[in-house]
Design an enzyme around this catalytic site. Structure first.
Site, PDB file in Angstrom:
ATOM      1  N   SER A  48     -10.164  -0.360   6.989  1.00  0.00           N
ATOM      2  CA  SER A  48      -9.492  -0.279   5.701  1.00  0.00           C
ATOM      3  C   SER A  48      -8.821  -1.552   5.216  1.00  0.00           C
ATOM      4  O   SER A  48      -8.294  -1.580   4.103  1.00  0.00           O
ATOM      5  CB  SER A  48      -8.447   0.844   5.732  1.00  0.00           C
ATOM      6  OG  SER A  48      -9.073   2.086   5.888  1.00  0.00           O
ATOM      7  N   LYS A 100       0.837  -1.202   0.000  1.00  0.00           N
ATOM      8  CA  LYS A 100       0.000   0.000   0.000  1.00  0.00           C
ATOM      9  C   LYS A 100       0.872   1.253   0.000  1.00  0.00           C
ATOM     10  O   LYS A 100       1.879   1.329   0.714  1.00  0.00           O
ATOM     11  CB  LYS A 100      -0.913  -0.021   1.226  1.00  0.00           C
ATOM     12  CG  LYS A 100      -1.899   1.146   1.306  1.00  0.00           C
ATOM     13  CD  LYS A 100      -2.797   0.987   2.520  1.00  0.00           C
ATOM     14  CE  LYS A 100      -3.815   2.107   2.634  1.00  0.00           C
ATOM     15  NZ  LYS A 100      -4.712   1.929   3.804  1.00  0.00           N
ATOM     16  N   SER A 132      -9.458   1.963   2.934  1.00  0.00           N
ATOM     17  CA  SER A 132      -8.565   2.725   2.078  1.00  0.00           C
ATOM     18  C   SER A 132      -7.539   1.871   1.331  1.00  0.00           C
ATOM     19  O   SER A 132      -6.848   2.370   0.432  1.00  0.00           O
ATOM     20  CB  SER A 132      -7.801   3.762   2.927  1.00  0.00           C
ATOM     21  OG  SER A 132      -7.028   3.123   3.932  1.00  0.00           O
TER      22      SER A 132
END
Length: 445
Positions: free
Chosen positions: A175, A82, A151
């Site tokens: 997330s 990420k 996210s």
């Protein structure tokens, strides 16, 4: 091995094949790159990807194998990272134009451990803006008209699309669990403090946690175990022995796990189809599961979490806000404004104190159960890419720092996954993973 199926090979199986000389890291990496080339225009999971750099890492793994060097547990396995975890050899831009072109000098602690385990850092996966609510470019690979969640949007989508067998994400509210549920993969968020957050975008230290994505529970356990350990730069971590997550996840439970169906204080936010699906799951488990309704005070966790998270975000993003508020989404500006003005010191301190109070009550409730069973999200992935869905079914467990994992056990009427979230006591990660793997392999009729 058949090239057309390599990208779907489980990480554990791929690592064993490489150790036996039956598979080369370059073969697997090329298969994953081909999957990315086929789908990236539609899915949009990556914010940075350098094909030559990925292949160079794979070639180093193969050279090490030919030289008789040691294999780490993730030797030659491509992993998506990420784009809020620092990488010394790739940009880390945090999903915002305010950080465009930012290339850190060193890896985040978790990325360094990933490399030490022999993994190939395939590239950086899309995050929402500053890992909050404003979506990035990623679409759900199961239905590109739907959100992948957030996210950790790109990490979940990349694993679901066969682009990589493993990926790393983060969770400050929902997330990891929510996008894993929407994309139909396994998402695991360990107990707060197991994986260090050094070198990761800081949102709210009370809740920020690193999690992992995989297509099965043993692979998630393997990846997480490689990332666990004390880091003196992260005060949430402790100098304790590393729990044997991978071995325990694969072990049969010594006795049948005791489960509690916990609707949670936000059950009324679950869609009708989710409520019906969980009713069927509870019926299928029969005497192996009991309903447990939490006391009313647990409903306050939603507001307490918001108080702490938005206050912390206002502090930690203050410089970006002061110099570039006009480049932020309305959603993020609203969070920062509330964090600066809506909550006082007493409310913040009260919310922080409530974490221990709720955990004490949960410790007592968990005495009778191995895991709680609860929805991962209100329903399947919503249509449209304007939002990332509602994290409400994750908030309580993130607030308390508990380990949680979501499993793609249920489906909606139109075939989209509905995640089943399992939550365990603090520090019981190995047992939770064992219970999750047992449930995934159980014949529910």
């Amino acid at each position: 091995m058949r090239d057309e199926t390599l990208e779907w090979l489980a990480a554990r199986d791929a690592a064993e094949a490489m150790a036996a000389g039956q598979l080369a890291a370059r073969e697997l990496t090329e298969a994953c790159l081909a999957a990315i080339e086929r789908q990236e225009a539609t899915v949009g999971a990556w914010t940075f990807l350098d094909r030559d750099h990925a292949l160079a890492q794979a070639d180093r793994c193969d050279d090490l194998h030919r030289a008789g060097g040691p294999h780490g547990p993730l030797h030659g396995i491509p992993v998506g990272v990420k784009d809020i975890l620092d990488t010394h050899d790739m940009p880390t831009e945090d999903g915002t134009p305010l950080h465009a072109g930012r290339t850190p000098r060193q890896d985040a602690a978790a990325v360094a451990r990933l490399r030490q385990a022999g993994a190939i850092v395939m590239g950086k996966t899309v995050t929402t803006e500053f890992a909050t609510y404003h979506p990035g470019k990623t679409a759900n690979p199961l239905d590109p008209t739907r959100t992948p969640g957030g996210s950790s949007s790109g990490s979940a989508a990349a694993v679901a699309a066969g682009m990589v067998p493993l990926a790393i994400g983060t969770q400050t509210n929902g997330s990891v669990i929510r996008p894993a549920s929407f994309c139909g993969v396994v998402g695991y968020k360990p107990t707060l403090g197991l994986i260090p957050r050094t070198g990761v975008l800081r949102q709210s230290p009370a809740f920020d946690q690193i999690g992992v994505f995989a297509r099965n529970v043993p692979d998630a356990a393997l990846l997480a175990e490689c990332l666990i350990g004390h880091d003196p730069e992260d005060p949430a971590t402790r100098a304790t022995a590393r729990p044997p997550l991978a071995a325990t996840a694969l072990a049969p439970p010594p006795v049948t796990p005791r489960l509690a169906f916990v609707p949670s204080p936000v059950w009324d936010r679950a869609e009708a189809e989710t409520q019906e699906a969980f009713g069927e799951l509870v019926a299928a488990l029969g005497s192996g599961i009991e309903r447990l309704d939490l006391p009313d005070r647990f409903a306050a966790a939603i507001d307490w979490h918001r108080t702490v998270m938005e206050t912390d975000i206002a502090l930690n993003l203050a410089r970006d806000y002061d110099h570039g508020a006009d480049r932020m989404s309305a959603s993020l500006r609203g969070q920062i404004k509330r964090g600066r003005t809506a909550y006082g010191a007493y409310a913040y301190a009260e919310a922080i104190a409530a974490i221990g109070m709720l955990n004490d009550a949960l410790d007592e409730a968990f005495f009778a159960y191995d895991a709680f069973v609860t929805p991962a999200a209100p329903g399947p992935a919503p249509r449209g890419l304007e939002t990332t869905g509602d994290p409400i079914f994750c908030t309580l467990w993130t607030f308390c720092g508990l380990p949680a994992i979501t499993l793609p056990l249920l489906q909606s009427s139109d075939g989209m996954p509905i995640g089943v979230q399992l939550v365990g006591p603090r520090g019981s990660d190995a047992r939770l993973l064992r219970t999750a793997h047992w449930l995934m392999t159980l014949d529910l009729g």
